[in-house]
Write a protein that holds these residues in place. Structure first.
Motif, PDB file in Angstrom:
ATOM      1  N   GLN A 128       0.239   7.866   0.529  1.00 19.54           N
ATOM      2  CA  GLN A 128       1.706   7.757   0.888  1.00 19.54           C
ATOM      3  C   GLN A 128       2.123   8.829   1.815  1.00 19.54           C
ATOM      4  N   LYS A 142       5.226   3.695   7.659  1.00 20.33           N
ATOM      5  CA  LYS A 142       4.802   2.741   7.089  1.00 20.33           C
ATOM      6  C   LYS A 142       4.767   3.046   5.459  1.00 20.33           C
ATOM      7  N   GLU A 143       4.850   1.913   4.738  1.00 23.40           N
ATOM      8  CA  GLU A 143       5.057   1.735   3.288  1.00 23.40           C
ATOM      9  C   GLU A 143       3.623   1.888   2.724  1.00 23.40           C
ATOM     10  N   TYR A 144       3.342   2.506   1.778  1.00 22.70           N
ATOM     11  CA  TYR A 144       2.311   2.683   0.748  1.00 22.70           C
ATOM     12  C   TYR A 144       2.006   1.326  -0.280  1.00 22.70           C
ATOM     13  N   ASP A 145       1.240   0.773   0.154  1.00 21.24           N
ATOM     14  CA  ASP A 145       0.798  -0.487  -0.760  1.00 21.24           C
ATOM     15  C   ASP A 145      -0.534  -0.103  -1.870  1.00 21.24           C
ATOM     16  N   SER A 174       3.565   7.665   5.709  1.00 18.75           N
ATOM     17  CA  SER A 174       4.839   7.974   6.061  1.00 18.75           C
ATOM     18  C   SER A 174       4.985   8.499   7.332  1.00 18.75           C
TER      19      SER A 174
END
Length: 222
Positions: free
Chosen positions: A102, A110-113, A106
């Motif tokens: 994460q 970008k978002e964590y998937d 960041s």
């Protein structure tokens, strides 16, 4: 990202570096092509990490220049299109695996998937449940896999990996090579170092040999 589509991902021009009287790099040059896997080989202590630190502007060269996608590496924004894994990768032992990922994402906005992260762990033979455990409980090999997963997940057009096979078991080394080839097929350029020729000649489009401060060879491995 228009500049990254036309300019060389990495260009090193006549770099010199000495520590006191000890010459580490002498008139070293190379240029990485888009979608190329480029291996830098040299003995331990030959100067591979020094060169990578210069590329990342973590260390000043004595002479010469470095460009990333057509921009001077001295410009902070030039590094927005690359991800990097250092030789001695030590993530905070107080973070869980997913928290490290994460944090890495960041930095790139970008978002964590989590589902993607679990797929990435499988691709390097890391137990997906390790993402929910503290990094302090990881072995060296597990920590290396986590760092590699982070480097690939940020999805940049250039990856710089310093001794990425370090600490990996034979199965994971094979899987990493497959992962690097897959990234190449997606158009990414990869610059990585190793002191083991077999790590490079199987997947490298071109290699450079660094010995006694100079580039002794530049070309294909075969």
């Amino acid at each position: 990202m228009t500049s990254s589509s036309v300019a060389a991902p990495l260009k090193v021009e006549s770099v010199f570096k000495s520590f006191g009287q000890h010459k580490v790099l002498e008139d070293f040059s190379l240029e990485l092509k888009p979608g190329e896997i480029f291996g830098l080989i040299g003995l331990n202590g030959a100067g591979k990490t020094t060169l990578i630190k210069i590329i990342l502007d973590l260390l000043n060269q004595d002479q010469g220049g470095v460009e990333l996608f057509g921009e001077s590496s001295r410009v902070i924004e030039s590094r927005r299109f690359l991800s990097y894994l250092p030789e001695k990768f030590t993530p905070s032992r107080y973070l869980k695996g997913r928290e490290y990922l994460q944090l890495s994402l960041s930095f790139y906005g970008k978002e964590y998937d989590h589902e993607r992260a679990r797929r990435e762990t499988v691709s390097l033979d890391l137990d997906p449940d390790a993402l929910d455990r503290l990094v302090g409980s990881y072995s060296k090999g597990m920590g290396q896999k986590l760092g590699l997963i982070g480097a690939f997940m940020v999805d940049t057009p250039l990856l710089i990996l310093d001794e990425p096979m370090s600490g990996l078991d034979p199965k994971a080394r094979i899987l990493l090579k497959e992962k690097m080839l897959s990234a190449k097929r997606d158009g990414k350029a990869i610059f990585f170092s190793s002191h083991i020729l077999a790590d490079i000649d199987e997947i490298g489009d071109r290699i450079a040999i660094l010995h006694d401060a100079k580039r002794r060879f530049l070309g294909t491995a075969n």
